[in-house]
Scaffold this active site. Sequence first.
Site, PDB file in Angstrom:
ATOM      1  N   VAL A  15     -18.013  -1.345   0.806  1.00 23.46           N
ATOM      2  CA  VAL A  15     -17.107  -1.000   1.900  1.00 23.46           C
ATOM      3  C   VAL A  15     -15.860  -0.293   1.363  1.00 23.46           C
ATOM      4  O   VAL A  15     -15.436   0.733   1.890  1.00 23.46           O
ATOM      5  CB  VAL A  15     -16.718  -2.263   2.708  1.00 23.46           C
ATOM      6  N   LYS A 207     -18.314 -15.581  12.808  1.00 25.36           N
ATOM      7  CA  LYS A 207     -18.028 -14.550  13.807  1.00 25.36           C
ATOM      8  C   LYS A 207     -17.850 -15.164  15.194  1.00 25.36           C
ATOM      9  O   LYS A 207     -17.005 -14.731  15.980  1.00 25.36           O
ATOM     10  CB  LYS A 207     -19.144 -13.511  13.803  1.00 25.36           C
TER      11      LYS A 207
END
Lengths: 441, 441
Positions: A15, A207
């Site tokens: 990333v 999440k």
Amino acid sequence: MTSPVRLALLGCGTVGQEVVRLLHEQSADLAARIGAPLEIAGIAVRRIGRDRGDLPVDPTLFTTDPLGLIKRDDVDVVIEVVGGIEPARTWLVEALRAGKSVVTANKALLAEDGAALHDAAAEGGGDLYYEASVAGAIPLLRPLRESLHGDRITRVTGIVNGTTNFILSAMDATGAGFAEALEEATELGYAEADPTADVEGFDAAAKAAILASLAFHTRVAAADVHREGITEVTAADVASARAMGCTIKLLCIAARGADAAGRETVGVRVHPAMIPLTHPLASVGDAFNAVFVEADAAGQLMFYGRGAGGAPTASAVLGDVVAVSRNRLAGVRAASESAYADLAVRPMGEALTRYHISLDVADRPGVLEAVAGVFARHDVSIATVRQGPAGGGPAGRGDDADLVIVTHVAPDAALAATVRELRGLDIVRSVASVLRVEGGA
Amino acid sequence: MTSPVRLALLGCGTVGQEVVRLLHEQSADLAARIGAPLEIAGIAVRRIGRDRGDLPVDPTLFTTDPLGLIKRDDVDVVIEVVGGIEPARTWLVEALRAGKSVVTANKALLAEDGAALHDAAAEGGGDLYYEASVAGAIPLLRPLRESLHGDRITRVTGIVNGTTNFILSAMDATGAGFAEALEEATELGYAEADPTADVEGFDAAAKAAILASLAFHTRVAAADVHREGITEVTAADVASARAMGCTIKLLCIAARGADAAGRETVGVRVHPAMIPLTHPLASVGDAFNAVFVEADAAGQLMFYGRGAGGAPTASAVLGDVVAVSRNRLAGVRAASESAYADLAVRPMGEALTRYHISLDVADRPGVLEAVAGVFARHDVSIATVRQGPAGGGPAGRGDDADLVIVTHVAPDAALAATVRELRGLDIVRSVASVLRVEGGA
């Protein structure tokens, strides 16, 4: 043009490298959108010499001293793409207390101890943005945090883990068992060498906690989330779902409810469940993510896209970098954490759901009566019953029979107690499978 | 608690009444989220005495003097849900110049003369928000305007008109023709008495202009949008789409491209098109809306939900009200219009698309050769050809035959010129239908 906004990047893996690349490729556009150029002040890594391809960045920017980098006066925004609880927490708390704005993709940290970060941000006066932490590139947290703030969200149902969605989609498409589908996912790079965090639902639970916190204006931590993984989903379960016009997905579900005294609560859970093929989430295949939101006025909404991968995650990180940079230039702070509702977290036993239960029973008169009696004792209403010879085929397995029962909605504790009692019944040879059914089939 | 944020509501029809209701029901939550209560300062309507049910609002708040209301010093935020170009433009320009923040659902005005509003907002220093103008309750404009600002959007493909989607879904499901499906939509309240704005694509074109402006940082007006409606879509077209594994949708498409000199351009168009059933937009049924966004780093994203109706639109309006109220309390302004890219708008002739063409031709040798020659002369490459007896059935219509051709991607001008020349061919009895094919089938 205004003086540049200076960025400290913590971590330079998949990333991080993509963030560096996009900062380079889009620099003119980003500067125009922000009103000032972005500039990398430093990149903290574990090993400076590591091969990072032909990254378009001055190699002298690399450092092995993240805290030193964070504390520099010329750093405005800290981007964290390292992951894990420590040392990320120490770094980000330090950065936020020092008044830096923070952009992070660290779902585990936010779900474990988001409070520490939010408190440090309030103390330092900088922004804390984390769009990339849930559902990768899908703009989801900002809509929850801002666009839907004029509405009352009642339920969030999501497919937020790409690895498990890939595995379950493969099982559905090919009839493969879990182990075989996991192997394929690993070969194709969709599952990590140690897939525990994904297949046991830990990633989805983190999440779910973040989504529930935003949707219900309440601090919800990973520990508050009821969690079950997909390792016990069998090919027979998948076939059984198909027979019902359903498919099996690992869902995260956060929903409002009420306790016995009528006080509003929030329940958050992650588990595999059958959903009807007609549900918008059913067609979310491969490693895609999607989150289905229900709100009083807006009705049903769905957000769909890539949940992981270097570029999609970097897209979300950079969207946040643009936002916090603009805020700094304007000398303002975004709306801070909204946790005013402070709802109590409902225990899993109070979750309202439906069960699909497959039993291997003795093939003799009175069996259905006995089984139905167990459901009645627990106040669980039966929606459908299907009886057939054991094994599903015409040959059968002698004096056994298959009994498939789907219930109406009931508290999870009552459903679980029903299954426990069924297991103890003499005439029940085995409980072949128990799956929840969601999505209003 | 801080002193209230005072709202002027212009219009009190379906959406306005829903806004009033939600402001009342959610007042405690909205106050907690904003940090100050919201208060209605006045509601401008055409006729005060009209029956508005049991609206939870002080009846003395109604006024027939919108400009007087807007100019009041105690009004902070103006909400416009009247629609149409004038007098809405005059009102909102006045409000913005006076430094009020404006929340509007007026797509026609934004697409016709958004520049006037953005300029007035810049002059007055207030916010201009319009989430409700496109795709109702779906949080879409803010993600485009903010979340995806770190990325490069390449294409936006949307189903943004509920009426036409209802009609086309009905035609697809029942085999009905356009007139019959429109009648059903009108009966069920999905189409207005005068359906022109919907079925001729004007409504979708306005939304396309707004989406393109945000996605490509360029001012795009309704007049820049190539527009075709659905009135000429036939039951035979729908059947033909099915035979190809497609369905027909009214799409708005905004896409980057380049002119002959290599300069970046943007093309914006609204027209019916075939899309493959496997495309995420294909399963968007009834009056639902969905917008599919493609970006360099994020990949494919989709936003799905209710595009119209009082409550969904009011949800979007209130989300904006919360945002502009927070900004006012913090003494800040949101990011203003971003039009720095200023791309040229590409003419429709340069749009790259594919055509599906049904011809009624003479059934004799050499026909395919002649037809293929026309395509070749216009440099249009043919993907598939299907020939059969006329009428599709085995009986046929004597010496006629059906010829169905699907092309590869080519400029729209070349495709249109090909069709024009085909119409002039002696052996072509008629061009039964021409439809674009989108979505990479």
